[in-house]
Design a protein around this motif. Sequence first.
Motif, short mmCIF file in Angstrom:
data_model
loop_
_atom_site.label_atom_id
_atom_site.label_comp_id
_atom_site.label_asym_id
_atom_site.label_seq_id
_atom_site.Cartn_x
_atom_site.Cartn_y
_atom_site.Cartn_z
N SER A 180 0.85 -1.19 0.00
CA SER A 180 0.00 0.00 0.00
C SER A 180 0.89 1.24 0.00
O SER A 180 1.69 1.43 0.91
CB SER A 180 -0.89 0.00 1.24
N ARG A 181 0.76 2.03 -1.03
CA ARG A 181 1.63 3.20 -1.16
C ARG A 181 0.80 4.45 -1.37
O ARG A 181 -0.31 4.39 -1.88
CB ARG A 181 2.56 3.02 -2.36
N PRO A 182 1.37 5.60 -1.00
CA PRO A 182 0.60 6.84 -1.16
C PRO A 182 0.35 7.16 -2.63
O PRO A 182 1.13 6.79 -3.50
CB PRO A 182 1.50 7.89 -0.51
N SER A 183 -0.75 7.83 -2.86
CA SER A 183 -1.12 8.26 -4.21
C SER A 183 -1.12 9.79 -4.24
O SER A 183 -1.01 10.44 -3.19
CB SER A 183 -2.52 7.74 -4.55
N THR A 184 -1.30 10.35 -5.42
CA THR A 184 -1.41 11.81 -5.48
C THR A 184 -2.65 12.27 -4.72
O THR A 184 -2.69 13.37 -4.17
CB THR A 184 -1.48 12.29 -6.94
N ARG A 185 -3.67 11.41 -4.68
CA ARG A 185 -4.90 11.76 -3.95
C ARG A 185 -4.61 11.88 -2.45
O ARG A 185 -4.99 12.86 -1.80
CB ARG A 185 -5.94 10.66 -4.21
N THR A 186 -3.92 10.87 -1.88
CA THR A 186 -3.62 10.95 -0.45
C THR A 186 -2.60 12.06 -0.17
O THR A 186 -2.68 12.74 0.85
CB THR A 186 -3.09 9.60 0.09
N ALA A 187 -1.65 12.25 -1.09
CA ALA A 187 -0.64 13.30 -0.89
C ALA A 187 -1.31 14.68 -0.86
O ALA A 187 -0.96 15.54 -0.04
CB ALA A 187 0.40 13.25 -2.01
N LEU A 188 -2.30 14.87 -1.73
CA LEU A 188 -2.99 16.16 -1.76
C LEU A 188 -3.76 16.40 -0.46
O LEU A 188 -3.78 17.50 0.09
CB LEU A 188 -3.93 16.19 -2.97
N GLY A 189 -4.38 15.34 0.06
CA GLY A 189 -5.12 15.46 1.32
C GLY A 189 -4.19 15.82 2.47
O GLY A 189 -4.51 16.69 3.29
N ILE A 190 -3.03 15.17 2.53
CA ILE A 190 -2.08 15.47 3.62
C ILE A 190 -1.55 16.89 3.47
O ILE A 190 -1.41 17.64 4.45
CB ILE A 190 -0.92 14.44 3.61
N ALA A 191 -1.28 17.30 2.23
CA ALA A 191 -0.80 18.67 1.99
C ALA A 191 -1.85 19.69 2.45
O ALA A 191 -1.51 20.71 3.06
CB ALA A 191 -0.46 18.87 0.52
N ALA A 192 -3.11 19.41 2.16
CA ALA A 192 -4.18 20.35 2.55
C ALA A 192 -4.25 20.47 4.07
O ALA A 192 -4.42 21.57 4.61
CB ALA A 192 -5.51 19.87 1.98
N HIS A 193 -4.11 19.33 4.77
CA HIS A 193 -4.11 19.36 6.24
C HIS A 193 -2.94 20.21 6.74
O HIS A 193 -3.10 21.08 7.59
CB HIS A 193 -3.93 17.95 6.79
N ALA A 194 -1.76 19.90 6.22
CA ALA A 194 -0.55 20.58 6.71
C ALA A 194 -0.64 22.08 6.44
O ALA A 194 -0.28 22.90 7.29
CB ALA A 194 0.68 19.99 6.03
N PHE A 195 -1.13 22.43 5.25
CA PHE A 195 -1.25 23.84 4.89
C PHE A 195 -2.17 24.56 5.87
O PHE A 195 -1.85 25.64 6.39
CB PHE A 195 -1.79 23.95 3.46
N THR A 196 -3.33 23.97 6.14
CA THR A 196 -4.29 24.62 7.02
C THR A 196 -3.72 24.79 8.42
O THR A 196 -3.78 25.88 9.01
CB THR A 196 -5.59 23.79 7.08
N GLU A 197 -3.15 23.71 8.96
CA GLU A 197 -2.67 23.80 10.34
C GLU A 197 -1.49 24.76 10.46
O GLU A 197 -1.40 25.53 11.41
CB GLU A 197 -2.29 22.41 10.86
#
Length: 368
Positions: A40-57
Motif C-alpha cells: 500500500s503506497r501513497p497516491s497523489t490523492r492521499t498526498a494532496l489530502g495530507i498537503a491540505a491538512h498541513a497547509f491549514t494547520e
Amino acid sequence: MWITPRPAPLNAASPSLLSALETCPKKAGYQQDSETRGWSRPSTRTALGIAAHAFTERTLQGSPARGVSLDDWLTQMWTLVVEEQRDKLRQRWPGREVPLPTSWPGYASTKVRLIRSLKRRYQSGQISNGAPGTARPVPTPRVSVGGHPPLPWVERRLEDPDTGLFGYPDRVEEVDGRLRVVDLKAGVHQGSMTSGQLRQLLIYAHLVRVALGRLPHEVVIVDVKGAEEQTSVCEEMVAQTIAKACSDVAMFNNAIESQMIPASPSSESCRWCDFRVLCEDYWEARADDWNVRGDLVGEAVSVTSGHELQLALDSQDGAAPYRLVLPSTRDIRSGDYVVAVGCESSGFNTSRARWNSLVRVVNDRSGD
Ligand code: SF4
C-alpha cells in the motif's frame, strides 16, 4: 499465487483501521501484516489530502513575515507543503516518475479553495494574522490540564489504555467556552458528514474525554472552503460508537486467531485498495461493470525486453497474448505469473503500466 494476510492480533486501533475493518476486514489484515503492508503506497490523492491538512494547520499557527503580503505567504506555504508531499511520493515510489503537482487530480480546485478560505478568515479576523485587532474574538484559555499542554491541540496523539483506541484529531479547541473536536476534510467533493466521519469524530470525542475528563460539546468538519458542519455530542452516541468499535476489534481478533479473515469485495471497496495485487477474493469477484479494466493477471508467454512482455490473460482463455509495457525493467521470465493493477489501455490488445501501477511477479514479493 495469492497471499492471505496473517497479522498479529490487535491490541490498539485507530479510527482509520476501524474504517478499513468496516470496508473489508481482509484489507485491514493486509494493512496489519508486516509482510504485506508495503504494497500500500501513497497516491497523489492521499498526498494532496495530507498537503491540505498541513497547509491549514501551519497557516493557522503562523503569520506572514514583516513585508510579505498575505497572498504571497499563503502561496509560498502551499508550494512548500505540496513539494514536501511530492518528495515523500518519490521516496515511496523509487524509480518512478512522480507527476508534477499541477497534474494531480483535484490539485487546482483544492489550492484555490483553501487559499481563498484562509485568506477570508485572516481578513475577517476569525484568525490572527499578527496584525493589531485580528485576534480571535474569544481567546482559548491557555491552561494545561492533567499533564497535557494548553488547548488548542493540533494532531496530538490521544489514547485510551482501557480500550486500546487511539487517534490524532486535527484540532481540539475551546471556543466561547465550548469544547470542540475539529477535523479538516480536504476532499473537493466533501458533502454532508458521512456516518464514517461521524464515527471517527465520536471516537476522538471519547479520547478527548479520557484526556481532559469532560466530553466535547460538538464535533466539527471543516471543508476546503472553510465551511463548518457541526454535530452536538451526547453520551449515548459516544457509548454506542465505542462499544461497536470494541466489538469490531474483538471479532477481527477472533478471525485472526482462526485464520479466517473475511473479505468484502465490491466495486467500491476494492477500487482504491492496493492489495488487489495480492487478493484472490478480488480477482474471483470482480465484474465487468467494476471499471477495473486496467487490472491484469496472466502467465508471461514471452518477454520481449525487461519491460515489455506478452501475457496469456487468465480472463481470456485461448485468446491471443496481451501486450503489457512496464515503467521499468523487471526480471521476468516466460512461465512467470504477473499481476498488474492500475494500468491504462495503450492501443489494440496492449496496456501500459502508469507511474503508480503495482506490478507483482510471483515468487518476487520484494518487487514493485
Ligand atoms: S482487494 Fe477488495 S476484497 Fe481484497 S482486500 Fe482489498 S478491499 Fe478487500
